[in-house]
Scaffold this motif. Structure first.
Motif, PDB file in Angstrom:
ATOM      1  N   LEU A   1      98.370 105.433  74.920  1.00 18.22           N
ATOM      2  CA  LEU A   1      97.672 106.252  75.711  1.00 18.22           C
ATOM      3  C   LEU A   1      97.010 107.515  75.218  1.00 18.22           C
ATOM      4  O   LEU A   1      95.924 108.094  75.569  1.00 18.22           O
ATOM      5  CB  LEU A   1      98.308 106.894  77.095  1.00 18.22           C
ATOM      6  CG  LEU A   1      98.871 105.581  78.046  1.00 18.22           C
ATOM      7  CD1 LEU A   1      99.889 106.156  79.107  1.00 18.22           C
ATOM      8  CD2 LEU A   1      97.786 104.986  78.565  1.00 18.22           C
ATOM      9  N   GLY A   2      97.695 108.098  74.164  1.00 18.78           N
ATOM     10  CA  GLY A   2      97.336 109.039  73.340  1.00 18.78           C
ATOM     11  C   GLY A   2      95.881 108.974  72.628  1.00 18.78           C
ATOM     12  O   GLY A   2      95.261 109.621  72.371  1.00 18.78           O
ATOM     13  N   THR A   3      96.153 107.723  72.055  1.00 19.84           N
ATOM     14  CA  THR A   3      95.201 107.374  71.324  1.00 19.84           C
ATOM     15  C   THR A   3      93.769 107.103  72.006  1.00 19.84           C
ATOM     16  O   THR A   3      92.556 107.230  71.715  1.00 19.84           O
ATOM     17  CB  THR A   3      95.374 105.705  70.657  1.00 19.84           C
ATOM     18  OG1 THR A   3      96.678 105.952  69.846  1.00 19.84           O
ATOM     19  CG2 THR A   3      94.086 105.313  69.789  1.00 19.84           C
ATOM     20  N   VAL A   4      93.944 106.563  73.362  1.00 17.54           N
ATOM     21  CA  VAL A   4      92.874 106.443  74.118  1.00 17.54           C
ATOM     22  C   VAL A   4      92.002 107.704  74.454  1.00 17.54           C
ATOM     23  O   VAL A   4      91.231 107.755  74.715  1.00 17.54           O
ATOM     24  CB  VAL A   4      93.183 105.464  75.433  1.00 17.54           C
ATOM     25  CG1 VAL A   4      92.207 105.657  76.470  1.00 17.54           C
ATOM     26  CG2 VAL A   4      93.595 104.109  75.108  1.00 17.54           C
ATOM     27  N   VAL A   5      92.976 108.519  74.979  1.00 18.49           N
ATOM     28  CA  VAL A   5      92.475 110.085  75.333  1.00 18.49           C
ATOM     29  C   VAL A   5      91.986 110.707  74.097  1.00 18.49           C
ATOM     30  O   VAL A   5      90.593 111.236  74.271  1.00 18.49           O
ATOM     31  CB  VAL A   5      93.699 110.846  75.711  1.00 18.49           C
ATOM     32  CG1 VAL A   5      93.148 112.261  76.158  1.00 18.49           C
ATOM     33  CG2 VAL A   5      94.282 110.308  77.167  1.00 18.49           C
ATOM     34  N   LEU A   6      92.357 110.770  73.094  1.00 13.45           N
ATOM     35  CA  LEU A   6      91.713 111.232  71.852  1.00 13.45           C
ATOM     36  C   LEU A   6      90.385 110.580  71.436  1.00 13.45           C
ATOM     37  O   LEU A   6      89.378 111.201  70.994  1.00 13.45           O
ATOM     38  CB  LEU A   6      92.870 111.534  70.819  1.00 13.45           C
ATOM     39  CG  LEU A   6      94.000 112.276  70.953  1.00 13.45           C
ATOM     40  CD1 LEU A   6      94.811 112.139  69.789  1.00 13.45           C
ATOM     41  CD2 LEU A   6      93.614 113.608  71.153  1.00 13.45           C
ATOM     42  N   THR A   7      90.372 109.493  71.227  1.00 12.41           N
ATOM     43  CA  THR A   7      89.418 108.361  70.991  1.00 12.41           C
ATOM     44  C   THR A   7      87.990 108.696  71.845  1.00 12.41           C
ATOM     45  O   THR A   7      86.858 109.053  71.543  1.00 12.41           O
ATOM     46  CB  THR A   7      89.702 106.876  70.970  1.00 12.41           C
ATOM     47  OG1 THR A   7      90.637 106.684  70.057  1.00 12.41           O
ATOM     48  CG2 THR A   7      88.454 106.373  70.555  1.00 12.41           C
ATOM     49  N   LEU A   8      88.497 108.674  73.384  1.00 10.76           N
ATOM     50  CA  LEU A   8      87.212 109.079  74.307  1.00 10.76           C
ATOM     51  C   LEU A   8      86.806 110.518  74.113  1.00 10.76           C
ATOM     52  O   LEU A   8      85.463 110.452  73.984  1.00 10.76           O
ATOM     53  CB  LEU A   8      87.615 108.543  75.654  1.00 10.76           C
ATOM     54  CG  LEU A   8      87.898 107.221  75.867  1.00 10.76           C
ATOM     55  CD1 LEU A   8      88.345 107.012  77.406  1.00 10.76           C
ATOM     56  CD2 LEU A   8      86.847 106.506  75.759  1.00 10.76           C
ATOM     57  N   VAL A   9      87.576 111.235  73.926  1.00 10.72           N
ATOM     58  CA  VAL A   9      87.085 112.890  73.710  1.00 10.72           C
ATOM     59  C   VAL A   9      86.189 113.148  72.478  1.00 10.72           C
ATOM     60  O   VAL A   9      85.351 113.741  72.721  1.00 10.72           O
ATOM     61  CB  VAL A   9      88.354 113.612  73.550  1.00 10.72           C
ATOM     62  CG1 VAL A   9      88.086 115.059  73.184  1.00 10.72           C
ATOM     63  CG2 VAL A   9      89.050 113.916  74.781  1.00 10.72           C
ATOM     64  N   ALA A  10      86.659 112.113  71.578  1.00 12.96           N
ATOM     65  CA  ALA A  10      85.774 112.103  70.163  1.00 12.96           C
ATOM     66  C   ALA A  10      84.622 111.412  70.214  1.00 12.96           C
ATOM     67  O   ALA A  10      83.539 111.571  69.919  1.00 12.96           O
ATOM     68  CB  ALA A  10      86.553 111.870  68.946  1.00 12.96           C
TER      69      ALA A  10
END
Length: 294
Positions: free
Chosen positions: A95-104
């Motif tokens: 979930l952390g990867t998904v959030v950070l990836t979409l933010v970038a």
């Protein structure tokens, strides 16, 4: 006469391909579902019933058991395999990867799809060029760098590594969707007084929700199933293991019954399947249809 022949041929082709389509669908369903069904079946059997009849595709009421799942989910302190902890670790990382990836990825994809700058046509190819480098080539340098900054045995460091892997392909996926959104919608928002940032937040993101969901699900599956970097970064600390590492531990354990291994495989698979079905409507629904009123 030729008209009747053409009509009969069209009807034949329509009926033939209609039947062939369902045959292909049924064949693909069997190929996809049968291994999963057998995996679930084995996870619900005791090991002695499996050894007596390993080829059985059915389970009797007297053989049905959930003890394998209790063994898999129970903590190691209680004699189990500790998968509940592994699931939590994998969920946090994914979930952390998904959030950070979409933010970038969202700003990057918007810039590539809408802004005109030197070399913008080649940027997408450069993003995908990251995948020309095999993961094994990057593993050791990344481990050394993260070890020096104290993130070699943490879930945070692992999530950062995953973000570096998933951002390029996420930008490429989102860019291909954003270019299909009519520019007239943004022009209308600008006439209403919206800045570019407000246009992205209030107009583009709601319209791109299906693509965001598809990209997020893709990133989630990558982070959830990834093994190499998880092994490299977390092998020294079993308390930080993800579910893929836990499953590898089960498969390498000689004393672990295969029914317990199948239960661990089901536990690994079910969250992704449930997430896919929960997001199915947004994945298949075209929110941009009819958006352009011109």
């Amino acid at each position: 006469m030729s008209g009747k022949t053409a009509l009969s041929r069209a009807r034949f082709e329509e009926r033939f391909f209609g039947v062939a389509r369902w045959i292909v669908i049924a064949l693909l369903a069997v190929i996809t579902l049968l291994p999963f069904y057998y995996m679930v079946l084995l996870s619900l059997k005791p090991i002695d019933a499996l050894l007596l009849d390993p080829g059985s595709l059915w389970i009797s009421a007297k053989d049905f058991t959930l003890s394998t799942y209790r063994d898999v989910l129970r903590s190691t302190d209680d004699g189990g395999q500790g998968f509940l902890r592994f699931l939590l670790n994998s969920a946090l990382v994914s979930l952390g990867t998904v959030v950070l990836t979409l933010v970038a990825a969202v700003p990057g994809a918007y810039a590539v799809s809408r802004l005109k700058f030197f070399g913008h046509r080649q940027v997408s190819a450069l993003f995908l060029a990251v995948y020309l480098f095999p993961a094994t080539l990057l593993a050791v340098p990344l481990f050394v760098i993260f070890a020096k900054i104290g993130l070699s045995s943490s879930l945070v460091g692992l999530a950062v590594v995953y973000v570096a892997q998933t951002v390029p392909v996420s930008i490429y996926m989102l860019k291909n969707y954003l270019v299909t959104i009519p520019a007239s919608i943004e022009e209308a928002a600008a006439l209403d007084g919206c800045s570019r940032l407000q246009t992205v937040r209030k107009v583009i993101l709601p319209l791109a929700l299906p693509s965001l969901m598809a990209t997020g699900l893709y990133v989630f599956m990558i982070a959830w199933n990834e093994f190499l970097f998880a092994l490299l970064f977390l092998a020294a600390d079993p308390g930080q293991w993800t579910v893929s590492l836990g499953l590898a531990q089960l498969s390498n354990g000689i004393e672990v019954p295969k029914t317990v291994l199948m239960a661990g495989s089901v536990v690994l698979t079910i969250p992704v399947v449930l997430l896919f079905f929960a997001a199915e409507r947004l994945l298949t629904e075209g929110l941009t249809s009819g958006a352009d009123k011109s």
